[in-house]
Design an enzyme around this catalytic site. Structure first.
Site, mmCIF file in Angstrom:
data_model
loop_
_atom_site.group_PDB
_atom_site.id
_atom_site.type_symbol
_atom_site.label_atom_id
_atom_site.label_comp_id
_atom_site.label_asym_id
_atom_site.label_seq_id
_atom_site.Cartn_x
_atom_site.Cartn_y
_atom_site.Cartn_z
ATOM 1 N N ARG A 1 0.856 -1.185 0.000
ATOM 2 C CA ARG A 1 0.000 0.000 0.000
ATOM 3 C C ARG A 1 0.895 1.238 0.000
ATOM 4 O O ARG A 1 1.980 1.227 0.602
ATOM 5 C CB ARG A 1 -0.908 0.031 1.246
ATOM 6 C CG ARG A 1 -2.119 -0.876 1.170
ATOM 7 C CD ARG A 1 -3.114 -0.441 0.100
ATOM 8 N NE ARG A 1 -4.313 -1.265 0.032
ATOM 9 C CZ ARG A 1 -4.519 -2.235 -0.844
ATOM 10 N NH1 ARG A 1 -3.588 -2.559 -1.730
ATOM 11 N NH2 ARG A 1 -5.670 -2.902 -0.853
ATOM 12 N N HIS B 1 -1.523 -0.158 -9.880
ATOM 13 C CA HIS B 1 -2.252 -1.038 -8.944
ATOM 14 C C HIS B 1 -2.770 -2.291 -9.657
ATOM 15 O O HIS B 1 -3.954 -2.630 -9.577
ATOM 16 C CB HIS B 1 -3.397 -0.280 -8.249
ATOM 17 C CG HIS B 1 -3.802 -0.923 -6.951
ATOM 18 N ND1 HIS B 1 -4.194 -0.215 -5.836
ATOM 19 C CD2 HIS B 1 -3.872 -2.230 -6.591
ATOM 20 C CE1 HIS B 1 -4.488 -1.052 -4.850
ATOM 21 N NE2 HIS B 1 -4.295 -2.292 -5.295
HETATM 22 P P1 NDP Z 1 -2.182 -10.710 5.482
HETATM 23 O O1 NDP Z 1 -3.124 -10.056 6.407
HETATM 24 O O2 NDP Z 1 -2.323 -12.164 5.223
HETATM 25 O O3 NDP Z 1 -0.680 -10.470 5.968
HETATM 26 C C1 NDP Z 1 -0.249 -9.266 6.482
HETATM 27 C C2 NDP Z 1 1.160 -9.439 7.010
HETATM 28 O O4 NDP Z 1 1.615 -8.183 7.502
HETATM 29 C C3 NDP Z 1 1.221 -10.425 8.174
HETATM 30 O O5 NDP Z 1 2.383 -11.185 8.093
HETATM 31 C C4 NDP Z 1 1.283 -9.505 9.378
HETATM 32 O O6 NDP Z 1 1.935 -10.055 10.518
HETATM 33 C C5 NDP Z 1 2.115 -8.374 8.824
HETATM 34 N N1 NDP Z 1 1.922 -7.167 9.625
HETATM 35 C C6 NDP Z 1 0.796 -6.458 9.849
HETATM 36 N N2 NDP Z 1 1.042 -5.434 10.689
HETATM 37 C C7 NDP Z 1 2.351 -5.509 11.011
HETATM 38 C C8 NDP Z 1 3.203 -4.745 11.845
HETATM 39 N N3 NDP Z 1 2.740 -3.690 12.537
HETATM 40 N N4 NDP Z 1 4.494 -5.111 11.946
HETATM 41 C C9 NDP Z 1 4.951 -6.178 11.253
HETATM 42 N N5 NDP Z 1 4.210 -6.952 10.451
HETATM 43 C C10 NDP Z 1 2.914 -6.614 10.333
HETATM 44 O O7 NDP Z 1 -2.260 -9.891 4.109
HETATM 45 P P2 NDP Z 1 -1.946 -10.401 2.629
HETATM 46 O O8 NDP Z 1 -0.635 -11.060 2.613
HETATM 47 O O9 NDP Z 1 -3.106 -11.130 2.078
HETATM 48 O O10 NDP Z 1 -1.888 -8.991 1.869
HETATM 49 C C11 NDP Z 1 -0.939 -8.002 2.242
HETATM 50 C C12 NDP Z 1 -1.315 -6.681 1.613
HETATM 51 O O11 NDP Z 1 -1.084 -6.699 0.211
HETATM 52 C C13 NDP Z 1 -2.800 -6.307 1.714
HETATM 53 O O12 NDP Z 1 -3.123 -5.775 2.988
HETATM 54 C C14 NDP Z 1 -2.928 -5.281 0.624
HETATM 55 O O13 NDP Z 1 -2.660 -3.995 1.157
HETATM 56 C C15 NDP Z 1 -1.837 -5.653 -0.378
HETATM 57 N N6 NDP Z 1 -2.384 -6.120 -1.661
HETATM 58 C C16 NDP Z 1 -2.039 -5.439 -2.802
HETATM 59 C C17 NDP Z 1 -2.496 -5.848 -4.036
HETATM 60 C C18 NDP Z 1 -2.075 -5.148 -5.276
HETATM 61 O O14 NDP Z 1 -2.563 -5.443 -6.360
HETATM 62 N N7 NDP Z 1 -1.148 -4.214 -5.208
HETATM 63 C C19 NDP Z 1 -3.384 -7.010 -4.164
HETATM 64 C C20 NDP Z 1 -3.673 -7.659 -2.916
HETATM 65 C C21 NDP Z 1 -3.184 -7.221 -1.711
HETATM 66 P P3 NDP Z 1 1.353 -11.364 11.245
HETATM 67 O O15 NDP Z 1 1.635 -12.504 10.296
HETATM 68 O O16 NDP Z 1 2.147 -11.454 12.478
HETATM 69 O O17 NDP Z 1 -0.106 -11.125 11.455
#
Ligand code: NDP
Length: 311
Positions: free
Chosen positions: A226, A274
């Site tokens: 993002r 995007h």
């Molecule tokens: P998930 O919710 O499965 O994973 C998020 C990850 O981020 C987890 O490992 C989580 O940790 C980690 N995280 C969250 N907050 C923190 C923090 N404060 N410190 C460290 N690590 C953190 O999401 P997805 O993998 O499914 O997707 C990730 C992002 O990709 C989406 O939120 C979206 O913004 C983006 N996206 C972009 C697309 C595009 O076309 N550009 C398409 C789809 C998604 P933990 O494992 O410990 O919970």
């Protein structure tokens, strides 16, 4: 009694989704009504996207769940009118597959130094072979559905992959670090960093000047996560100083990226609009129908969002 499923994503997608959702719900033997217009108090499930006109969930008094078609939920987690469970899109065959392809492609572009051959106006013969993947430290910020899949694909190609998450994780093939104390270690010496974090108050500007300074000089940044994850001004400064050699950015604070934004013209930035990965209706309909079937059969929903954590 039949269950009522309201489709409240952008209207233009209804034609695509309707037959796919009907087929997926039929396959699961569900007795249902599916449409775009029901009395709110009759609705059991809402298939949703944050660009929907529906923002006030208060009248949906018997709602069992909102099933978001997107992986990112920053546009809905803060909605106080939503009290029902919120599930997001996790789709290995569609969304995840697309992200693995996009991330792998852009990592390989930087790893192999493809630009120097594709853009070679002077026809320079510079026979400098790139290092092998095991010599290339890659860090993935975010080890969720997408970060793990991308990290493992890169590890299978031989890259030296470190992943970083909020909670402790163990993922085969990756060096896993977590929490604020693990971040510095995850960034130090990385030559390619991929951001796959959600947009939350804790992740905004996570790649700021101090974080970029820890990367290997000349590192590449790849952001399909993002826009707010990166401090834009710090990125421009790091590109101009050479600390960062290139940034491939798919997501931005304002989308579409305004025509006069400096990212468009900067020679060290590649903008993609995007498109790193998008929800694929055929497989997403299966994910949605699975969750509705689970709800109707009394099983816990999959892919639930932790509203307090923001993702
Ligand atoms: P998930 O919710 O499965 O994973 C998020 C990850 O981020 C987890 O490992 C989580 O940790 C980690 N995280 C969250 N907050 C923190 C923090 N404060 N410190 C460290 N690590 C953190 O999401 P997805 O993998 O499914 O997707 C990730 C992002 O990709 C989406 O939120 C979206 O913004 C983006 N996206 C972009 C697309 C595009 O076309 N550009 C398409 C789809 C998604 P933990 O494992 O410990 O919970």
């Amino acid at each position: 009694m039949s269950t009522t499923v309201l489709f409240a994503a952008r209207d233009t997608r209804w034609d695509i989704y309707e037959p796919l959702l009907r087929a997926a719900l039929d396959e699961r033997g569900l007795d249902y009504r599916l449409g775009t217009d029901f009395e709110p108090q009759e609705v059991d499930y809402i298939v949703y996207a944050p660009d929907s006109h529906l923002q006030d969930f208060t009248p949906y008094t018997k709602l069992k769940a909102v099933l978001n078609l997107w992986a990112g939920v920053e546009g809905i987690t803060g909605n106080q009118t939503l009290r029902a469970p919120l599930a997001r899109m996790v789709d290995d065959q569609g969304l995840t597959q697309g992200m693995v392809e996009w991330v792998t492609g852009h990592v390989l572009r930087h790893h192999l130094g493809m630009d120097s051959h594709i853009l070679n106006p002077d026809h320079a013969w510079s026979p400098n072979a790139p290092p092998l993947a095991p010599e290339r430290p890659v860090t993935i910020l975010g080890l969720g559905a997408l970060g793990i899949a991308c990290g493992q694909a890169l590890a299978q190609l031989g890259f030296d992959v470190t992943g970083w998450s909020r909670t402790a994780k163990s993922v085969e093939g990756l060096r896993c670090l977590n929490g604020p104390e693990g971040l510095s270690d995850a960034l130090t010496g990385a030559q390619i960093v991929v951001l796959l974090l959600p947009d939350t108050p804790h992740t905004q500007n996570i790649l700021d000047a101090a974080a970029m300074a820890k990367l290997e000089t000349g590192a590449a940044v790849i952001n399909p996560g993002r826009g707010p994850l990166i401090d834009d001004e710090a990125l421009l400064a790091a590109l101009d100083s050479g600390q960062i050699s290139h940034a491939t950015l798919d997501v931005f604070r304002i989308e579409p990226l305004p025509e006069d934004h400096p990212f468009w013209a900067h020679p060290g930035i590649t903008v993609t609009p995007h498109i790193a990965s998008e929800t694929r209706p055929a497989t997403a309909a299966q994910v949605v129908a699975d969750n509705i079937a689970r709800g109707e059969n009394g099983a816990p929903f999959l892919h639930l969002v932790d509203r307090a954590a923001g993702y």
